[in-house]
Design a protein around this motif. Structure first.
Motif, PDB file in Angstrom:
ATOM      1  N   ARG A 205       0.776  -1.190   0.047  1.00  0.00           N
ATOM      2  CA  ARG A 205       0.234   0.023   0.033  1.00  0.00           C
ATOM      3  C   ARG A 205       0.814   1.333   0.031  1.00  0.00           C
ATOM      4  NH1 ARG A 205      -4.904  -2.165   0.794  1.00  0.00           N
ATOM      5  NH2 ARG A 205      -4.717  -4.098   1.478  1.00  0.00           N
ATOM      6  N   ILE A 206       0.392   2.239  -0.635  1.00  0.00           N
ATOM      7  CA  ILE A 206       1.120   3.438  -0.887  1.00  0.00           C
ATOM      8  C   ILE A 206       0.033   4.591  -0.558  1.00  0.00           C
ATOM      9  CG2 ILE A 206       2.585   5.044  -2.311  1.00  0.00           C
ATOM     10  CD1 ILE A 206       3.458   2.661  -3.812  1.00  0.00           C
ATOM     11  N   PHE A 207       0.384   5.319   0.458  1.00  0.00           N
ATOM     12  CA  PHE A 207      -0.598   6.587   0.631  1.00  0.00           C
ATOM     13  C   PHE A 207       0.134   7.745   0.338  1.00  0.00           C
ATOM     14  CE2 PHE A 207      -1.243   3.146   3.412  1.00  0.00           C
ATOM     15  CZ  PHE A 207      -2.973   2.922   3.385  1.00  0.00           C
ATOM     16  N   VAL A 208      -0.379   8.639  -0.496  1.00  0.00           N
ATOM     17  CA  VAL A 208       0.101   9.896  -1.227  1.00  0.00           C
ATOM     18  C   VAL A 208      -0.808  11.236  -0.576  1.00  0.00           C
ATOM     19  CG1 VAL A 208       0.419  11.171  -3.192  1.00  0.00           C
ATOM     20  CG2 VAL A 208       0.915   8.894  -3.139  1.00  0.00           C
ATOM     21  N   THR A 209       0.063  12.148   0.186  1.00  0.00           N
ATOM     22  CA  THR A 209      -0.401  12.988   0.732  1.00  0.00           C
ATOM     23  C   THR A 209      -1.118  14.369  -0.315  1.00  0.00           C
ATOM     24  OG1 THR A 209       1.500  14.320   1.003  1.00  0.00           O
ATOM     25  CG2 THR A 209       0.829  12.908   2.687  1.00  0.00           C
ATOM     26  N   HIS A 210      -0.226  14.546  -1.231  1.00  0.00           N
ATOM     27  CA  HIS A 210      -0.741  15.517  -2.157  1.00  0.00           C
ATOM     28  C   HIS A 210       0.042  15.527  -3.682  1.00  0.00           C
ATOM     29  CE1 HIS A 210       2.684  17.504   0.011  1.00  0.00           C
ATOM     30  NE2 HIS A 210       2.515  18.522  -1.215  1.00  0.00           N
ATOM     31  N   MET A 211      -0.323  16.053  -4.441  1.00  0.00           N
ATOM     32  CA  MET A 211       0.223  16.152  -6.011  1.00  0.00           C
ATOM     33  C   MET A 211       1.664  17.095  -6.083  1.00  0.00           C
ATOM     34  SD  MET A 211      -1.562  13.672  -7.255  1.00  0.00           S
ATOM     35  CE  MET A 211      -0.704  14.041  -8.976  1.00  0.00           C
TER      36      MET A 211
ATOM     37  N   ASN B  40       8.182  -9.645  -8.777  1.00  0.00           N
ATOM     38  CA  ASN B  40       7.938 -10.402  -7.493  1.00  0.00           C
ATOM     39  C   ASN B  40       6.760  -9.542  -6.786  1.00  0.00           C
ATOM     40  OD1 ASN B  40       9.493  -7.986  -6.825  1.00  0.00           O
ATOM     41  ND2 ASN B  40      10.956  -8.973  -5.866  1.00  0.00           N
ATOM     42  N   MET B  41       6.120  -8.771  -7.389  1.00  0.00           N
ATOM     43  CA  MET B  41       4.961  -8.100  -6.860  1.00  0.00           C
ATOM     44  C   MET B  41       3.689  -8.697  -7.044  1.00  0.00           C
ATOM     45  SD  MET B  41       6.310  -5.422  -5.104  1.00  0.00           S
ATOM     46  CE  MET B  41       4.948  -4.370  -4.760  1.00  0.00           C
ATOM     47  N   GLU B  42       2.898  -8.931  -5.884  1.00  0.00           N
ATOM     48  CA  GLU B  42       1.594  -9.385  -6.115  1.00  0.00           C
ATOM     49  C   GLU B  42       0.460  -8.390  -6.524  1.00  0.00           C
ATOM     50  OE1 GLU B  42       0.250 -11.792  -2.759  1.00  0.00           O
ATOM     51  OE2 GLU B  42       2.168 -13.151  -3.076  1.00  0.00           O
ATOM     52  N   HIS B  43       0.277  -7.248  -5.797  1.00  0.00           N
ATOM     53  CA  HIS B  43      -0.671  -6.223  -5.991  1.00  0.00           C
ATOM     54  C   HIS B  43       0.037  -4.821  -5.253  1.00  0.00           C
ATOM     55  CE1 HIS B  43      -2.162  -7.459  -2.239  1.00  0.00           C
ATOM     56  NE2 HIS B  43      -2.572  -5.931  -2.146  1.00  0.00           N
ATOM     57  N   VAL B  44      -0.422  -3.653  -5.509  1.00  0.00           N
ATOM     58  CA  VAL B  44      -0.320  -2.637  -4.903  1.00  0.00           C
ATOM     59  C   VAL B  44      -1.341  -1.738  -5.000  1.00  0.00           C
ATOM     60  CG1 VAL B  44       0.922  -0.532  -4.762  1.00  0.00           C
ATOM     61  CG2 VAL B  44       2.201  -2.650  -5.265  1.00  0.00           C
ATOM     62  N   ASP B  45      -1.974  -1.267  -3.783  1.00  0.00           N
ATOM     63  CA  ASP B  45      -3.128  -0.335  -3.793  1.00  0.00           C
ATOM     64  C   ASP B  45      -2.682   1.119  -3.281  1.00  0.00           C
ATOM     65  OD1 ASP B  45      -5.980  -1.733  -3.910  1.00  0.00           O
ATOM     66  OD2 ASP B  45      -4.770  -3.002  -2.750  1.00  0.00           O
ATOM     67  N   ILE B  46      -2.951   2.112  -4.182  1.00  0.00           N
ATOM     68  CA  ILE B  46      -2.480   3.300  -4.027  1.00  0.00           C
ATOM     69  C   ILE B  46      -3.660   4.510  -3.552  1.00  0.00           C
ATOM     70  CG2 ILE B  46      -1.168   5.499  -5.021  1.00  0.00           C
ATOM     71  CD1 ILE B  46       0.168   3.297  -6.921  1.00  0.00           C
ATOM     72  N   TYR B  47      -3.407   5.096  -2.334  1.00  0.00           N
ATOM     73  CA  TYR B  47      -4.518   6.145  -1.980  1.00  0.00           C
ATOM     74  C   TYR B  47      -4.000   7.455  -1.948  1.00  0.00           C
ATOM     75  CZ  TYR B  47      -5.849   1.660   0.122  1.00  0.00           C
ATOM     76  OH  TYR B  47      -6.242   0.194   0.355  1.00  0.00           O
ATOM     77  N   GLY B  48      -4.875   8.346  -2.556  1.00  0.00           N
ATOM     78  CA  GLY B  48      -4.234   9.773  -2.654  1.00  0.00           C
ATOM     79  C   GLY B  48      -5.594  10.744  -3.342  1.00  0.00           C
ATOM     80  N   PRO B  49      -4.888  11.981  -3.634  1.00  0.00           N
ATOM     81  CA  PRO B  49      -6.003  12.955  -4.034  1.00  0.00           C
ATOM     82  C   PRO B  49      -6.406  12.588  -5.430  1.00  0.00           C
ATOM     83  CG  PRO B  49      -3.905  13.850  -3.274  1.00  0.00           C
ATOM     84  CD  PRO B  49      -3.586  12.451  -3.440  1.00  0.00           C
ATOM     85  N   PRO B  50      -7.562  13.350  -5.860  1.00  0.00           N
ATOM     86  CA  PRO B  50      -8.505  13.035  -7.049  1.00  0.00           C
ATOM     87  C   PRO B  50      -7.486  12.908  -8.178  1.00  0.00           C
ATOM     88  CG  PRO B  50      -9.621  14.660  -5.657  1.00  0.00           C
ATOM     89  CD  PRO B  50      -8.410  14.430  -5.131  1.00  0.00           C
ATOM     90  N   ASP B  51      -6.368  13.584  -8.415  1.00  0.00           N
ATOM     91  CA  ASP B  51      -5.888  13.806  -9.722  1.00  0.00           C
ATOM     92  C   ASP B  51      -4.571  12.629  -9.755  1.00  0.00           C
ATOM     93  OD1 ASP B  51      -7.051  16.021 -10.500  1.00  0.00           O
ATOM     94  OD2 ASP B  51      -5.357  17.526  -9.621  1.00  0.00           O
ATOM     95  N   LEU B  52      -4.462  11.947  -8.719  1.00  0.00           N
ATOM     96  CA  LEU B  52      -3.398  10.906  -8.570  1.00  0.00           C
ATOM     97  C   LEU B  52      -3.605   9.825  -9.744  1.00  0.00           C
ATOM     98  CD1 LEU B  52      -0.791   9.708  -7.335  1.00  0.00           C
ATOM     99  CD2 LEU B  52      -2.381   8.697  -5.727  1.00  0.00           C
TER     100      LEU B  52
END
Length: 319
Positions: free
Chosen positions: A57-63, A83-95
């Motif tokens: 998981r990756i959490f982005v504060t802003h752009m 070697n990655m299974e999946h990644v979920d990314i969380y952040g602002p609308p433009d991400l």
């Protein structure tokens, strides 16, 4: 829970500080969560003891670039490694649109699923062990602070006490561990709470950057074990902080004090305060400590364990 700082400078990298990124390692589930991903973050990961294969998981504060310019490179490298299974990314609308453009113009294909979640204030992720929520901070563009809350756990189960009462091991133990009331084969009823130690209170980590002093940061940080808060400017440069909607060292300390956190770690320092200048990082630390004594200053590769509330935070040092 263990924090590793991968970048602690604001705006641009310096010789000793890369731009923003903080890793949260969850050893019990072999996962790595990332907060912001400034340029060069993947190089910082390689220089640390962290395993990028555990990134989920990756959490982005802003752009702003010093928080996202390393994101595409990291994701592309993870794909090439295979070697990655999946990644979920969380952040602002433009991400999501930003990542789509990066993939389109660089003709990059991810060999693993990448899902982008557009966040809004409130709970943005929850599972059996953790809840992640966010609040809108006060910056020049939409910027979010994040709070990771570990759920409370039932205390230590007293196996010897259960055995002494003749309770057979197996499914009944599981129910007792969860604090449930159980009827034994002989008809006797027992309460699981009588066999468990004190509840293990979940830990709380809060990450606030970029922002000027605001009430939403205080609300987000309430009673946190660790608050990571930007301190871009020294107190004497407060006017600059207000103009650019960043925090001073004293603003970060005021948030920590008002929120009654256990530990404040300041980061995101302006390069203008490099060692040897008239104001140095140690001066910002002293300013913050004058308001909130339990303050530390982040440095690249500083690693800190977040223990249960009964014991003090344990700095591990540079990873």
């Amino acid at each position: 829970m263990q924090i590793t700082f991968l970048g602690t400078s604001s705006g641009v990298p310096t010789r000793s500080r890369n731009v923003s990124s903080v890793a949260l390692r969850l050893p019990q589930r072999a996962e790595l969560w990332l907060f912001d991903c400034g340029e060069g973050t993947q190089h910082q990961v390689l220089r640390s003891d962290l395993k990028v294969s555990q990134l989920t998981r990756i959490f982005v504060t802003h752009m702003h670039g010093d928080h996202i310019f390393g994101l595409m490179g990291l994701l592309a490298s993870c794909g090439l490694a295979g070697n990655m299974e999946h990644v979920d990314i969380y952040g602002p609308p433009d991400l999501e649109e930003y990542l789509k453009a990066c993939r389109r113009y660089s003709q990059t294909h991810f060999s693993y699923p990448v899902k982008v979640h557009t966040v809004s204030p409130g709970v943005i992720y929850e599972d059996a062990e953790y809840t992640v929520s966010c609040e809108l901070l006060k910056h020049r563009v939409p910027a979010f602070g994040y709070r990771v809350t570990e759920k409370d756990r039932t205390g230590h189960f007293d196996v010897e006490k259960a055995a002494a009462l003749g309770i057979p091991s197996g499914p009944l133990y599981g129910k007792l561990k969860r604090g449930e009331q159980v009827t034994l084969p002989d008809g006797k009823q027992v309460n699981g709470a009588d066999f468990c130690g004190p509840t293990l209170i979940g830990r709380k980590l809060v990450y606030c950057t970029d922002t000027v002093f605001c009430d939403s940061a205080i609300a987000l940080a309430q009673d946190a074990d660790v608050l990571i808060h930007e301190a871009t400017f020294a107190h004497q440069d407060a006017e600059l902080a207000y103009q650019r909607l960043h925090s001073t060292s004293t603003m970060a300390a005021q948030v920590a004090l008002a929120a009654q956190v256990q530990q404040l770690i300041i980061t995101h320092l302006s390069p203008r305060y490099a060692p040897g200048n008239s104001i140095e990082p140690k001066d910002l630390l002293l300013e913050a400590r004058s308001i909130f004594p339990n303050t530390e200053m982040a440095a690249d590769f500083l690693t800190v364990n977040i223990p249960r509330r009964e014991s003090a935070l344990v700095p591990v040092g540079k990873s």
